[in-house]
Design an enzyme around this catalytic site. Structure first.
Site, mmCIF file in Angstrom:
data_model
loop_
_atom_site.group_PDB
_atom_site.id
_atom_site.type_symbol
_atom_site.label_atom_id
_atom_site.label_comp_id
_atom_site.label_asym_id
_atom_site.label_seq_id
_atom_site.Cartn_x
_atom_site.Cartn_y
_atom_site.Cartn_z
ATOM 1 N N CYS A 270 0.857 -1.185 0.000
ATOM 2 C CA CYS A 270 0.000 0.000 0.000
ATOM 3 C C CYS A 270 0.888 1.228 0.000
ATOM 4 O O CYS A 270 1.881 1.274 0.731
ATOM 5 C CB CYS A 270 -0.881 -0.020 1.249
ATOM 6 S SG CYS A 270 -1.938 1.416 1.413
ATOM 7 N N HIS B 229 -9.490 -3.451 -1.298
ATOM 8 C CA HIS B 229 -8.396 -2.754 -0.614
ATOM 9 C C HIS B 229 -8.718 -1.258 -0.484
ATOM 10 O O HIS B 229 -8.590 -0.682 0.596
ATOM 11 C CB HIS B 229 -7.090 -2.965 -1.395
ATOM 12 C CG HIS B 229 -5.899 -2.238 -0.830
ATOM 13 N ND1 HIS B 229 -4.874 -2.885 -0.188
ATOM 14 C CD2 HIS B 229 -5.576 -0.909 -0.808
ATOM 15 C CE1 HIS B 229 -3.969 -1.989 0.211
ATOM 16 N NE2 HIS B 229 -4.372 -0.778 -0.169
ATOM 17 N N GLU B 230 -9.176 -0.649 -1.581
ATOM 18 C CA GLU B 230 -9.473 0.796 -1.539
ATOM 19 C C GLU B 230 -10.669 1.076 -0.646
ATOM 20 O O GLU B 230 -10.685 2.051 0.091
ATOM 21 C CB GLU B 230 -9.710 1.346 -2.954
ATOM 22 C CG GLU B 230 -8.539 1.218 -3.923
ATOM 23 C CD GLU B 230 -7.191 1.673 -3.363
ATOM 24 O OE1 GLU B 230 -7.161 2.554 -2.472
ATOM 25 O OE2 GLU B 230 -6.162 1.125 -3.795
ATOM 26 N N HIS C 97 -9.964 1.414 2.990
ATOM 27 C CA HIS C 97 -9.470 2.737 3.411
ATOM 28 C C HIS C 97 -10.629 3.626 3.882
ATOM 29 O O HIS C 97 -10.448 4.458 4.769
ATOM 30 C CB HIS C 97 -8.752 3.436 2.242
ATOM 31 C CG HIS C 97 -7.336 2.983 2.040
ATOM 32 N ND1 HIS C 97 -6.369 3.114 3.008
ATOM 33 C CD2 HIS C 97 -6.718 2.417 0.973
ATOM 34 C CE1 HIS C 97 -5.208 2.645 2.535
ATOM 35 N NE2 HIS C 97 -5.397 2.207 1.316
#
Lengths: 187, 168
Positions: free
Chosen positions: B98, B140-141, B144
């Protein structure tokens, strides 16, 4: 000691002994009281032994003897072997893998030479192993050997090449060999 | 619009749960453009989430179309506002890195196929089925947006975490 004034001093510390609770806490207490920083470490149980490998640093240069002295009481109480190597300034850099990273898994009936034969093939092609562990499993009648390693492929060598490279060994040793890419994805 | 610097952990914004976007206005469009520019500025980057550029809103962009792993299975540039995953299938482990946590990677288990509902930059609700690398990137995004980093999801210790090559 490289005696280079304000440069931080680095040591490679290896600690090994019969596994029991408190080894990590005890070792890190010694380092903490000395003001050392644990920069990199890997610790694991192997057989009944607990093995710690640490790269530690300290802002102010001090001697290996000092470090060993401070470990003495703890090492004796816990019956541990402690080894220290001073790292020169030129040894302190983190080589960042630049190529594809692949995982090689090998398993099959235990026999002499599995680790040697597999790693020899890799070494001859400048394929660098970054991580490896092996275990003897199965039953006394049918022992099975498992080898897992991660390797960094040099420029021009693809994962498929490694697969083909180990294909012969797979037949000769009658073991399973798998190769797959574990190159990190950047997100 | 320029690309913006990627915030690095321990920046506290990266651990915040982001707020939904109520209305898509010029301000959100600026953020979207900045996210796209920031993604394109990071070599090999396939996604950026708003908190990574300091904005605590539920917006992220994903584009795996130029990546080796995603080029044959993708939806192009995805601009995702208030995204929600409503279906997950399968599980696979991939080693993730990341931009907000440089020098580390870890093995993370993610769903292989997902269905995602989100609003695009015009406020249109879209639903897509993503799989493979694109599905991993979206998950993954989207993590966040909930203040989660891949470090929160690492499952294997054995070889899960080690120094990795640097983003240049």
């Amino acid at each position: 000691m490289d005696g280079s004034g304000d440069a931080a001093v680095h040591f490679a510390v290896t600690i090994i002994g019969k596994d029991r609770p408190g080894i990590v806490a005890g070792a890190s207490e010694v380092l903490y009281r000395l003001g050392c920083n644990i920069e990199d470490s890997s610790c694991t149980m192997l057989g009944g032994e607990f093995a710690m490998i640490l790269i530690v640093s300290h802002e102010k240069p001090f001697s290996k003897t000092r470090l060993l002295d401070d470990f003495k009481a703890f090492g004796e109480a816990m019956q541990l072997s402690v080894f220290v190597r001073t790292l020169g300034k030129s040894e302190i850099h983190y080589e960042t893998p630049s190529g594809e990273i692949c995982m090689v898994s090998v398993y099959g009936s235990d026999q002499p030479g599995i680790v040697y034969r597999v790693t020899k093939e890799l070494a001859e092609r400048q394929i660098n192993i970054s991580d490896m562990n092996t275990k003897l499993i199965g039953t006394p009648e049918q022992p099975v050997y498992v080898l897992m390693l991660e390797a960094v492929l040099p420029e021009g060598i693809e994962v498929e090449h490694v697969t083909r490279l180990l294909e012969k060994l797979k037949k000769e040793l009658k073991v399973e060999i798998g190769v797959r890419s574990v190159t990190p994805v950047s997100l | 619009m320029p690309s913006r610097p990627i915030l690095l952990y321990p920046h506290m914004i990266l651990k915040k749960v982001c707020a939904p976007v109520a209305t898509i206005d010029d301000k959100s469009k600026t953020i979207i453009q900045d996210l796209i520019d920031t993604m394109h500025a990071g070599p090999g980057s396939v996604g950026v989430a708003a908190p990574q550029i300091g904005v605590t809103l539920r917006i992220c962009v994903v584009d795996v179309s130029k990546s080796k792993l995603g080029k044959n299975n993708h939806h192009g540039l995805l601009i995702m506002i208030n995204p929600e995953i409503f279906r997950k299938e399968g599980a696979a482990i991939m080693r993730e890195g990341c931009m907000s946590v440089p020098d580390y990677t870890g093995d993370v288990e993610r769903a292989v196929e997902i269905s995602v509902r989100f609003q695009d930059e015009n406020g249109q609700v879209r639903t897509i089925e993503a799989s493979g690398f694109e599905a991993v990137a979206i998950q993954h995004e989207m993590d966040h947006l909930d203040g989660l980093l891949f470090l929160d999801r690492i499952t294997s210790l054995k070889t899960g975490l080690f120094r990795r090559k640097k983003y240049k």
